[in-house]
Design an enzyme around this catalytic site. Sequence first.
Site, PDB file in Angstrom:
ATOM      1  N   SER A  94      79.074  -2.193  75.805  1.00  0.00           N
ATOM      2  CA  SER A  94      78.070  -2.839  74.969  1.00  0.00           C
ATOM      3  C   SER A  94      78.539  -2.927  73.531  1.00  0.00           C
ATOM      4  O   SER A  94      79.497  -2.292  73.132  1.00  0.00           O
ATOM      5  CB  SER A  94      76.759  -2.068  75.016  1.00  0.00           C
ATOM      6  OG  SER A  94      76.824  -0.950  74.167  1.00  0.00           O
ATOM      7  N   LYS A  95      77.823  -3.737  72.776  1.00  0.00           N
ATOM      8  CA  LYS A  95      78.239  -4.001  71.404  1.00  0.00           C
ATOM      9  C   LYS A  95      78.073  -2.805  70.482  1.00  0.00           C
ATOM     10  O   LYS A  95      78.630  -2.775  69.402  1.00  0.00           O
ATOM     11  CB  LYS A  95      77.447  -5.188  70.871  1.00  0.00           C
ATOM     12  CG  LYS A  95      77.653  -6.380  71.782  1.00  0.00           C
ATOM     13  CD  LYS A  95      77.079  -7.655  71.269  1.00  0.00           C
ATOM     14  CE  LYS A  95      77.406  -8.746  72.293  1.00  0.00           C
ATOM     15  NZ  LYS A  95      76.873 -10.030  71.999  1.00  0.00           N
ATOM     16  N   ARG A  96      77.316  -1.849  70.910  1.00  0.00           N
ATOM     17  CA  ARG A  96      77.070  -0.700  70.044  1.00  0.00           C
ATOM     18  C   ARG A  96      78.275   0.230  69.959  1.00  0.00           C
ATOM     19  O   ARG A  96      78.387   1.015  69.045  1.00  0.00           O
ATOM     20  CB  ARG A  96      75.877   0.109  70.548  1.00  0.00           C
ATOM     21  CG  ARG A  96      74.651  -0.711  70.760  1.00  0.00           C
ATOM     22  CD  ARG A  96      73.470   0.176  71.097  1.00  0.00           C
ATOM     23  NE  ARG A  96      73.017   0.923  69.940  1.00  0.00           N
ATOM     24  CZ  ARG A  96      72.151   0.446  69.045  1.00  0.00           C
ATOM     25  NH1 ARG A  96      71.656  -0.755  69.193  1.00  0.00           N
ATOM     26  NH2 ARG A  96      71.773   1.183  68.025  1.00  0.00           N
ATOM     27  N   HIS A  97      79.123   0.167  70.944  1.00  0.00           N
ATOM     28  CA  HIS A  97      80.217   1.137  70.980  1.00  0.00           C
ATOM     29  C   HIS A  97      81.582   0.482  70.988  1.00  0.00           C
ATOM     30  O   HIS A  97      82.044   0.014  72.026  1.00  0.00           O
ATOM     31  CB  HIS A  97      80.088   2.027  72.212  1.00  0.00           C
ATOM     32  CG  HIS A  97      78.716   2.604  72.375  1.00  0.00           C
ATOM     33  ND1 HIS A  97      78.328   3.766  71.766  1.00  0.00           N
ATOM     34  CD2 HIS A  97      77.645   2.143  73.040  1.00  0.00           C
ATOM     35  CE1 HIS A  97      77.063   4.004  72.072  1.00  0.00           C
ATOM     36  NE2 HIS A  97      76.630   3.040  72.838  1.00  0.00           N
ATOM     37  N   VAL A 152      84.076  -4.908  71.724  1.00  0.00           N
ATOM     38  CA  VAL A 152      83.793  -5.549  73.004  1.00  0.00           C
ATOM     39  C   VAL A 152      83.900  -7.056  72.896  1.00  0.00           C
ATOM     40  O   VAL A 152      84.017  -7.734  73.894  1.00  0.00           O
ATOM     41  CB  VAL A 152      82.399  -5.198  73.552  1.00  0.00           C
ATOM     42  CG1 VAL A 152      82.344  -3.741  73.932  1.00  0.00           C
ATOM     43  CG2 VAL A 152      81.317  -5.540  72.541  1.00  0.00           C
TER      44      VAL A 152
END
Length: 478
Positions: free
Chosen positions: A251-254, A257
């Site tokens: 995901s974009k949070r980590h 990506v």
Amino acid sequence: MTSAAASPVRVRFSPAPSGELHVGSARTALFNWFEARHIGGSFLLRIEDTDASRTREEWIDAIGDTLGWLGIDWDEPPVRQSTRADAYLAAAEQLLASGHAYETFETPEELEAINAERKEAKLPPGYDGRGRELTPEQRKALAAEGRPRTIRFRTPDTGTSSFVDLVRGPVSVEWATISDFVIVRSDGKPLFFLANAVDDIAMGITHVIRGEDLLDTTHRVLALRAALGDTEPPEYAHLPLILRADRAKLSKRHGAVAVEDFRARGILPEALLNYLALLGWSPGDDREVMTRDEIVASFSLEHVTKSAAVFDEKKLEWMNGEWIRRLDRGELAARVRPLMIERYGAGVTEDLLDEVVAIAQERATTLVSIVEQSDFLFVTEENFSIDDDAWQRVVNAERGRDVLNAAIAHVEKCDWTVDAIDLRPAISDLGMKPGKVMFVLYAATEGRAAGLPVFDSIHLLGRERALGRLRAARERLA
RNA sequence: GCCCCCAUCGUCUAGUGGCCCAGGACGCCGCCCUUUCAAGGCGGUAACGGGGAUUCGAACUCCCCUGGGGGCACCA
């Protein structure tokens, strides 16, 4: 039954423009493209922008740019779903008329209450079908109250929905577990399922290749297509999902990506394409580093893996290094040039660029690492500094000062060629193994204990700057 | 909660009943080469989740369990 020649393969990649292209989406695009190019079919693009609140124009252009960077081309002008509302609404009317769909008028609060009840009853969230048997009069009355009007598709109450997935085999589910779903929202906008079914029919899509997260929606779309009179459903192939190292969804949070993140980091499109191709697919033999054409030639949905795959950045970097080594020097210079100029400005001459690339190509893993490793060439003497760890090693070295003295004496008078700058003999004369103390020279001239080959680096620096740095290090050591 | 999908080294994978006490690649470890090293060479570590069943024989077939992932909303 039509022959294969009479019905060529048509696939599509249909991103929702709600952000930068994710590597998972890129992989889906790639597999569709590989299939099309392998078979000689058409690869189409469809922008799924029915949800205006999540769409941004710049993302649409960005997706096209990113696909282009990867070398993916499409065969027909992209279809924008936001321009096809009439077709979807006409389909909804058709479904209403045939009784496959019906109007309902629940408020958001009422729907919430239904979900609460269903949760209590251990049923999945959804709709209880209460609006199914409303009479035309009741509907008119409800509408007159100003209630929100949506259109729902009537799913079968019994029986099984099944289809054969090209990668997973037969997949089936009981209709009883799927409640009537919305196809037209209260604001009059069509929803994903409807638009998807209508467009796949309209575009003549023969193979739907997408992520496994969409596996369950297939039953609904197939039902919709059948209700719309479709008699030739496409083949479906659901690709395994791509996971993070901890097996959670990417995901974009980590971390990185988005494809653009890797591009910015100096990953080559050849490498990313190659790596992504191998996430969920293999040629069936031991080949790993493959060109786009080789992949296209070998590609087959039959060799797509079923289980989710973890995205391994280490392997991507290794592969990128392989690709950096495969490019010819001029091409590599062309790839590095914009990054160099962005970082160091006008000081980047073609000669310098060419030499840096020549000495960096053999060991680099990313384009950015080449740029970073050459920073010592572009920094002014006032701003040049040695990083703390490297300097500490110099301080701790037994005879760092002797090494610097020998280097200075040699560099002061040697011919100005890389071969002549070779400091190994001078260090050997000191009774030391060059390899053991070379880090002193790396630190003094490049500012770190390891970097681009040091004799080349000294050559690139020029005699005056190199001597200046060597002397400065000697003084600092005193 | 309900439904669906999946399950070979840490990771990506090969393997479709005997060729497998399981092959390749990344990573990791060691050695070599060496002008540092993020490169190169050589070698090593390391897996069929568990239990049943079928079979002369199972990583490959079936069942159960366990584990992981996904879906279910007026997102796509």
